[in-house]
Design an enzyme around this catalytic site. Structure first.
Site, PDB file in Angstrom:
ATOM      1  N   HIS A  87      -6.020   5.295  -3.947  1.00  0.00           N
ATOM      2  CA  HIS A  87      -4.829   5.163  -3.099  1.00  0.00           C
ATOM      3  C   HIS A  87      -4.152   3.809  -3.293  1.00  0.00           C
ATOM      4  CE1 HIS A  87      -6.403   8.732  -1.133  1.00  0.00           C
ATOM      5  NE2 HIS A  87      -7.531   8.092  -0.933  1.00  0.00           N
ATOM      6  N   SER A 144      12.705 -10.213 -19.442  1.00  0.00           N
ATOM      7  CA  SER A 144      13.793  -9.940 -18.514  1.00  0.00           C
ATOM      8  C   SER A 144      15.016 -10.759 -18.918  1.00  0.00           C
ATOM      9  CB  SER A 144      13.375 -10.277 -17.082  1.00  0.00           C
ATOM     10  OG  SER A 144      14.481 -10.270 -16.225  1.00  0.00           O
TER      11      SER A 144
END
Length: 236
Positions: free
Chosen positions: A106, A227
């Site tokens: 999870h 980036s």
């Protein structure tokens, strides 16, 4: 209607397989006396020329044959790549057993696991993909050539000889089934979807594990970009 019905843009991927099938069919017609040796040699020469200049679009696609031949070739190539991937996974798992990292459930840290355990989890996924290939290949590697439009052919050609020439393992015995069968395409797409699902899962895990938040792995610059706004970021 032309835009709706035109398929050569896609079918031209099969040009090599289409030519191989055409030569095999011409040879079968020569063997039963429909074509002379000279006529067959001219046809074979012509197709060899077309193969060198296939972008002239001067050929007619035989989908049932071409798709099977093309898929067989591509699946053999994929099996070779998959074999290499499995060998790398096994080799890395054998030599990297000392690395420990958190196991996640999870998206939360759960129990510690070995890096090798993580690798072999995907090894079993890809091994299952590998084992699904032989029955898939066996199903599609049957020759439909000689089925005609629907009811076979009256030339008396040797379909078994054609199948052997093209590397097929057997024949499509019923002509109506042969010309209409596309189940092998669905099965191939099913296999491909499952395989790419496993590739996607591994890729996502490695991308996450290479971020600063995780920092478990470092991907080579050859497979990464930066980036445009924040050069300190490495984007995988």
């Amino acid at each position: 209607m032309e835009a709706y019905n035109e398929s050569l843009t896609y079918d031209k991927a099969f040009y090599a397989q289409d030519i191989a099938g055409s030569i095999a069919w011409a040879r079968a017609n020569k063997n039963v006396g429909i074509l002379t040796e000279k006529e067959f040699l001219e046809i074979e020469r012509g197709f060899s020329t077309v193969k060198k200049e296939w972008d002239t679009d001067s050929f007619r696609i035989k989908p049932g044959v071409d798709e099977r031949l093309w898929l067989r070739d591509e699946l053999h190539t994929l099996r070779t790549h998959l074999t290499s991937l499995l060998r790398i996974i096994i080799s890395r798992a054998e030599t990297e057993t000392s690395f420990i990292l958190p196991g996640y459930t999870h998206l939360q840290r759960a129990q510690p696991v070995r890096w090798s355990h993580f690798l072999l989890a995907y090894g079993f996924f890809f091994a299952a993909d590998y084992l699904r290939l032989p029955p898939l290949l066996k199903d599609l590697n049957r020759c439909p050539l000689g089925s005609g439009a629907i009811s076979g052919n009256v030339f008396g050609v040797d379909r078994i000889a054609i199948a052997k020439e093209l590397g097929f393992e057997g024949l499509c015995w019923n002509s109506m089934h042969a010309v209409s069968d596309r189940d092998f395409l669905l099965e191939t797409m099913n296999w491909g979807s499952r395989f790419m699902g496993h590739v996607s899962r591994l890729s996502t895990d490695l991308i996450l594990y290479s971020t600063q938040e995780y920092g478990f792995v470092k991907l080579a610059d050859a497979y990464s970009t930066g980036s445009s706004l924040m050069p300190q970021k490495k984007v995988n």
